[in-house]
Design a protein around this motif. Structure first.
Motif, PDB file in Angstrom:
ATOM      1  N   ASP A  21       0.795  -1.247   0.080  1.00 26.74           N
ATOM      2  CA  ASP A  21      -0.088  -0.017   0.053  1.00 26.74           C
ATOM      3  C   ASP A  21       0.939   1.306   0.114  1.00 26.74           C
ATOM      4  OD1 ASP A  21       0.945  -0.215   2.550  1.00 26.74           O
ATOM      5  OD2 ASP A  21      -0.921  -0.180   3.650  1.00 26.74           O
ATOM      6  N   ARG A  22       1.965   1.271  -0.381  1.00 29.40           N
ATOM      7  CA  ARG A  22       3.219   2.507  -0.139  1.00 29.40           C
ATOM      8  C   ARG A  22       2.600   3.407  -1.100  1.00 29.40           C
ATOM      9  NH1 ARG A  22       9.443   2.396  -0.848  1.00 29.40           N
ATOM     10  NH2 ARG A  22       9.734   4.672  -1.362  1.00 29.40           N
ATOM     11  N   ARG A  59      -0.617   5.171  -0.361  1.00 25.92           N
ATOM     12  CA  ARG A  59      -0.618   5.839   0.954  1.00 25.92           C
ATOM     13  C   ARG A  59       0.113   7.103   0.263  1.00 25.92           C
ATOM     14  NH1 ARG A  59      -1.985   4.061   6.005  1.00 25.92           N
ATOM     15  NH2 ARG A  59      -2.626   1.960   5.942  1.00 25.92           N
ATOM     16  N   VAL A  60       1.037   7.092  -0.632  1.00 27.34           N
ATOM     17  CA  VAL A  60       1.821   8.191  -0.978  1.00 27.34           C
ATOM     18  C   VAL A  60       1.047   8.977  -1.849  1.00 27.34           C
ATOM     19  CG1 VAL A  60       3.703   8.675  -2.666  1.00 27.34           C
ATOM     20  CG2 VAL A  60       4.144   7.363  -0.730  1.00 27.34           C
ATOM     21  N   ALA A  90      -2.365   9.376  -1.865  1.00 26.12           N
ATOM     22  CA  ALA A  90      -3.289   9.696  -0.801  1.00 26.12           C
ATOM     23  C   ALA A  90      -2.805  11.022  -0.152  1.00 26.12           C
ATOM     24  CB  ALA A  90      -3.845   8.816   0.377  1.00 26.12           C
ATOM     25  N   ARG A  91      -1.638  10.845   0.186  1.00 23.30           N
ATOM     26  CA  ARG A  91      -1.181  12.187   1.039  1.00 23.30           C
ATOM     27  C   ARG A  91      -0.641  13.234   0.041  1.00 23.30           C
ATOM     28  NH1 ARG A  91       3.288  11.057   5.745  1.00 23.30           N
ATOM     29  NH2 ARG A  91       2.480   9.416   6.520  1.00 23.30           N
ATOM     30  N   ALA A  92      -0.261  12.817  -1.147  1.00 20.58           N
ATOM     31  CA  ALA A  92      -0.184  13.987  -2.276  1.00 20.58           C
ATOM     32  C   ALA A  92      -1.385  14.643  -2.699  1.00 20.58           C
ATOM     33  CB  ALA A  92       0.781  13.257  -3.512  1.00 20.58           C
ATOM     34  N   ARG A 104      -3.995  15.065  -0.696  1.00 20.11           N
ATOM     35  CA  ARG A 104      -4.542  15.662   0.397  1.00 20.11           C
ATOM     36  C   ARG A 104      -3.651  17.240   0.237  1.00 20.11           C
ATOM     37  NH1 ARG A 104      -1.676  14.554   5.702  1.00 20.11           N
ATOM     38  NH2 ARG A 104      -0.259  15.005   4.470  1.00 20.11           N
ATOM     39  N   ASP A 105      -2.229  16.856   0.122  1.00 20.08           N
ATOM     40  CA  ASP A 105      -1.583  18.228   0.017  1.00 20.08           C
ATOM     41  C   ASP A 105      -2.008  19.122  -1.012  1.00 20.08           C
ATOM     42  OD1 ASP A 105      -0.519  17.430   2.312  1.00 20.08           O
ATOM     43  OD2 ASP A 105       1.488  16.621   1.440  1.00 20.08           O
ATOM     44  N   PRO A 156       5.298  10.931 -11.355  1.00 18.20           N
ATOM     45  CA  PRO A 156       5.101  11.927 -10.652  1.00 18.20           C
ATOM     46  C   PRO A 156       3.694  12.090  -9.937  1.00 18.20           C
ATOM     47  CG  PRO A 156       6.211  12.857 -12.249  1.00 18.20           C
ATOM     48  CD  PRO A 156       5.691  11.357 -12.534  1.00 18.20           C
ATOM     49  N   THR A 157       3.593  12.348  -8.582  1.00 16.96           N
ATOM     50  CA  THR A 157       2.249  12.415  -8.064  1.00 16.96           C
ATOM     51  C   THR A 157       1.563  13.825  -8.739  1.00 16.96           C
ATOM     52  OG1 THR A 157       3.041  13.639  -6.252  1.00 16.96           O
ATOM     53  CG2 THR A 157       2.435  11.317  -5.877  1.00 16.96           C
TER      54      THR A 157
END
Lengths: 315, 131, 555
Positions: free
Chosen positions: B18-19, B22-23, B25-27, B29-30, B117-118
């Motif tokens: 899930d790395r 999750r990465v 998801a954070r991106a 959010r940001d 890239p996110t």
């Protein structure tokens, strides 16, 4: 409008869409709320709050299972904080409730706090109205018990469960955080850990000092092992019986709609003021200390054709 | 209140890596989005039920185990059956080139592979979420 | 020259050098203000004897084969025997994987390493609804003993050592292996190999858990006890940092969380009544090896020293073998790029070299195409050849721990040990690894590192050749190994055949016996062995255990 009949018929997709309308102040919001409002005030509202890591979502998950076994339909509003930097949020409470994803009798909605001036409380009450009108028997509002906004939401509930765990600060700190006043029921979760007994005793000692009519009871749970949940739910219902006997549910409804009225008023007046052409200049004058904020507010009210005076007249 | 884009990040199937999810998801959010993360081991049915209840604008599916050809189209199909095909679906993971046309045909609008890239994912969502 | 004069001279020269540095930096500024490792340790401009002043050679570095094993666990290391070259492989059906094993053995591989598909790893049969699309994908599908018999057909189990990457259902796969050996006429005590059996990291890094932590720990200690009496040469656990690193941790976190897991297993075993000096020698470890070469070498040395000290100080281990950290290494899957896949050969080479210089006992080198799909035979051969070239041509294997004494390497070794120990103490404070997982602490730490790394890549602060620098337009790669959907169909048919042909009453009896044992708390291994011999399926056995032990759900 078929979204309204959908909500009233308890249709999932319509309900989900309706919540979005309400949450984002989209067109149709007024009509929607008008239509559902007469159908509200039926559901039992349970608030669940406590510090991060207390196991609130796992506890909620287990309560849902129990309520479903009793044949009740359940709505859940899981609130997580928004990032103060980006305004975005990661809403992760659902992870622990996914076993109910396919159950038609359970509707779970994650909400970001979008923290600002009562905004959260406002939309949350509207969302509760929708779930209520859609026929959910029980509505659980889960939120992190830090910050005034979150505490406000919990005040909406008929019965508030404060979840605590050993090792995350003692009862004195919890009392300072203002959580004692809002608790109708305490759940000491992760009660298999060292320090659970001590926490229970501390809580008991603090509660003995209270002179309130309702004395909260303390339940020990281990949510992840499904331990103590029946007792907790029975305790929640005991409080619900008390609430109804004492007529608190009627008072709650009145105070909830008043709260809602107030937030809309505040929200409205602030947007009116901010849209006023003199607003920017007024800010400059405040910054230059030529006008006090109190005078500024009075002035704006005057310009908006309203009369507001904060100085009380002598009796 | 301003409209915020709401995205469901989900891991269908048995894959536990899930790395990436999750990465991302954070991106997101940001980037100002509201992200719901389901956790691992979700069935397409669970993902679709969640997407509908949460009324998300987009669903991002992550799978690294090679089961994407079974799982991704199933999600799109179930969304369609529920009349929720306005929800944008995209995917990520170890996905061979040969599988991409099939996935796109099935309604997965974009595939992001390791090394993406996110920013690219964020741009894609911003440009494609319809109001 | 007296010591004092020597020191003065040192300082004088250092001063001179500083002046040169100032001038040089004025003309050619350094590429960055500070240079750090993945764990945020500083690469100073220059490491000198001053950086290793506090190291006591005898206490801290010592000699290979002797406590604290900083320089290696064997006295002569690779001068006697190279590390075991062990390529992880498994895909599709047992027949196909069996062919791949024979190919690898013919090409000079010295040990087998079994990859199982996800349904097998999570205890579902191939015909389970959740197995849809997953059968044979990331490894071989094993439903019953019949599949295991096919998997090792024609491979003499007393001649190879076999590593099985299996965790939650490890007891069942090990029982099947024992049963296959028995059919071949090989006694259990002759079997050599490893089961991963490291469930703790599944909860926070890899995700193939089944049961909650408490019963999982119970199954693990049952395996320890059973193997002590019946499979004395079997490594009963491979405590794995590999997946922790793949999940995005730093090198320091990899060491810290892996050893913290190790401490939890030792603790559980001791509490179950086992003697640390009896079972600890059968513990083995499994690490990742990433690109930051010098940090990686130091990481292995630090891990070895820290584990030895922890075993001695916390558990009072007496025997040297109980304190030795023996480990398998795999090159970092997450470092492979889908872009310009041939570049991965070079990455793997650097990583493999670090593992060898770090003193690994066995090594898997990834294939260049693994960011795209399962490796083809050609790619696997290059990966194996990489190890063979390091072993036979580079000369690095000819002297023990050749980087010892490097100011930089010794200094990094110290720092990694210190910082990993600080993490372990933090976990102690949280109440141990299980509590730290339940509190989400470890997941959060790893998530933070992973996100920080992603950001560094996106800002270009971290360069990945062919991805964010030196990119080219590429045609889609060809000749990829694909698992055909027919595999799933064939596997389900085989399972149906096996189920139809077995003695149903024996199956039911063995399963109810297993339930009884699971409920009363005695050792599960004999009952599992009896069940697999009746051709009870993995899914059926796990279902019984799920009913008794419950299932873990993500926190």
């Amino acid at each position: 409008m078929d979204i309204i009949s959908g909500v009233l018929a308890g249709q999932t997709r319509a309900l989900a869409k309706a919540i979005t309308v309400v949450e984002n102040d989209r067109p149709g919001k007024k009509e929607l709320l008008r239509a559902v409002f007469p159908q509200t005030g039926k559901a039992f509202l349970i608030g669940i709050t406590g510090p991060p890591g207390a196991g609130k979502s796992t506890l909620t998950d287990k309560l849902i299972s129990r309520l479903r076994r009793q044949g009740k339909t359940v709505g859940v509003i899981a609130v997580d904080p928004s990032s103060p930097f980006s305004g975005g949020a990661i809403l992760g409470d659902r992870i622990r409730m996914q076993q109910h994803a396919l159950d038609d009798g359970v509707f779970i909605r994650s909400m970001a706090s979008r923290s600002h001036l009562g905004g959260l409380a406002k939309t949350t009450v509207d969302v509760i109205h929708l779930l209520d009108a859609a026929g959910k028997d029980v509505i659980i509002i889960e939120t992190v018990g830090v910050g005034q906004d979150e505490v406000d939401i919990v005040k909406i509930a008929h019965t508030t469960v404060v979840v605590m765990v050993p090792g995350l600060g003692d009862a004195v700190q919890i009392a300072k955080a203002g959580v004692m006043e809002i608790a109708d029921v305490f759940a000491v979760n992760k009660a298999d850990r060292d320090g659970a007994g001590k926490l229970v005793n501390e809580l008991r000692a603090m509660l003995e000092m209270s002179e309130a009519a309702w004395q909260p009871e303390i339940y020990q749970t281990v949510a992840k092992n499904d331990t103590g949940i029946d007792e907790l739910l029975a305790g929640i219902y005991k409080h619900w019986d008390y609430v109804r006997q004492a007529g608190i549910d009627q008072q709650k409804f009145r105070s909830n709609v008043e709260r809602e009225l107030i937030t809309y008023l505040t929200d409205g007046i602030v947007s009116l003021a901010a849209a006023h052409p003199g607003y920017g200049r007024l800010l400059d004058e405040l910054a230059a200390k030529r006008v006090t904020p109190l005078e500024g507010a009075e002035k704006l009210f005057q310009e908006l054709g309203l009369n507001c005076n904060w100085e009380k007249r002598e009796e | 209140m301003a409209k915020r884009i709401k995205v469901l990040i989900a891991k269908p199937g048995l894959d536990g890596h899930d790395r990436g999810a999750r990465v991302v998801a954070r991106a997101l959010r940001d980037a100002g989005m509201e992200v719901i993360y389901t956790g691992i081991r979700q069935t397409p049915e669970q993902i679709v039920a969640t997407a509908i209840q949460e009324d998300v604008d987009a669903v991002g599916l992550s799978c690294l185990s090679g089961a994407h050809n079974n799982l991704f189209p199933k999600v799109v199909q179930l969304l369609r059956e529920q009349g929720a095909d306005d929800i944008l679906v995209f995917g990520g993971g170890i996905i061979p080139d040969a599988d991409i046309p099939g996935l796109k045909q099935a309604g997965i609008r974009a595939i992001f592979r390791p090394g993406t890239p996110t920013e690219e994912t964020i741009r894609f969502i911003n440009e494609n979420v319809s109001e | 020259m007296s010591c004092k004069e020597h020191q003065e001279q040192f300082q004088q020269r250092q001063q001179q050098w500083q002046e040169l540095v100032t001038k040089a930096c004025a003309r050619f500024p350094e590429r960055r203000e500070t240079f750090t490792t993945t764990s945020g340790l500083e690469f100073k401009r220059l490491f000198t004897p001053a950086d290793v002043e506090n190291i006591d050679y005898v206490e801290d570095v010592g000699f290979p084969g002797l406590y604290p094993f900083t320089r290696g666990v064997q006295p002569t290391m690779y001068r006697a025997r190279f590390w075991t070259m062990r390529q992880y492989a498994g895909f599709g059906t047992a027949e196909e994987t069996n062919k791949r094993y024979k190919y690898l053995l013919e090409n000079g591989q010295t040990g087998l390493s079994v990859a199982f598909d996800l349904p097998t790893q999570i205890g579902y049969d191939s015909d389970h609804a959740l197995a849809d699309g997953e059968v044979g994908k990331v490894g071989v599908a094993i439903d019953t003993l019949a599949d295991m018999e096919t998997l090792f057909d024609g491979i003499a189990l007393d001649q190879v050592s076999t590593s099985m990457t299996i965790n939650a259902p490890a007891a069942i796969l090990l029982a099947m292996y024992v049963a296959v050996a028995e059919n071949q006429g090989v006694a259990p005590e002759k079997l050599r190999g490893t089961i991963q059996n490291d469930v703790l990291k599944e909860y926070f890094a890899r995700g193939t858990y089944i049961f909650p932590p408490a019963p999982s720990m119970k199954i693990i200690t049952d395996i320890f006890a059973y193997c002590k009496d019946n499979l004395p040469s079997w490594n009963t656990i491979s405590i794995s940092g590999y997946h922790i690193r793949e999940a995005g941790s730093s090198a320091v976190q990899e060491v810290a969380f892996t050893l913290a897991d190790g401490l939890a297993y030792v603790d559980a075993a001791v509490k179950s009544g086992l003697d640390v000096d009896v079972f600890a020698k059968r513990l083995s470890f499994f690490f990742n090896v990433h690109n930051n070469f010098l940090e990686e070498v130091a990481k292995f040395r630090a891990a070895r020293r820290l584990w030895a000290r922890l075993m001695k100080e916390r558990f009072g281990a007496q025997k040297p073998a109980s304190m030795m950290l023996r480990f398998h290494t795999q090159t970092a899957g997450c470092s492979l790029t889908a872009q310009q896949p041939d570049n991965n050969v070079i990455r793997v080479t650097i990583q493999a070299l670090a593992a060898v210089l770090g003193g690994t006992q066995s090594l898997h080198t990834n294939s260049r195409d693994e960011a795209l799909c399962l490796p083809t035979e050609d790619s696997v051969r290059i990966a194996l050849r990489t190890q063979q070239i390091i072993a036979h041509e580079s000369g690095v294997a000819d002297s023990v721990d050749p980087l010892a004494g490097s100011y930089l390497v010794e200094s990094l070794t110290n720092q990694i040990e210190e910082q990993a120990l600080a993490y372990i103490r933090k976990i102690d404070d949280l109440g141990g690894v299980v509590k730290a997982i339940e509190a989400g602490y470890i997941q959060q730490e790893i998530g933070d590192s992973a996100y920080a790394y992603q950001k560094a890549v996106e800002t270009g602060e971290a360069v990945i050749v062919g991805v964010n620098k030196f990119t080219i337009e590429e045609a889609p790669p060809e000749n990829l190994l694909m698992i055909k959907p027919e595999v799933e169909v064939r596997q389900r048919e085989k399972l149906a055949r096996v189920k139809a042909g077995r003695d149903q009453q024996a199956v039911q009896e063995s399963l109810s016996r297993l339930r009884q044992v699971a409920e009363d708390g005695s050792n599960l291994m004999p009952a599992i062995l009896a069940a697999v011999k009746t051709y009870a399926s993995l899914g059926e056995i796990c279902d019984v255990l799920r009913q008794v032990f419950g299932e873990y759900r993500e926190q």
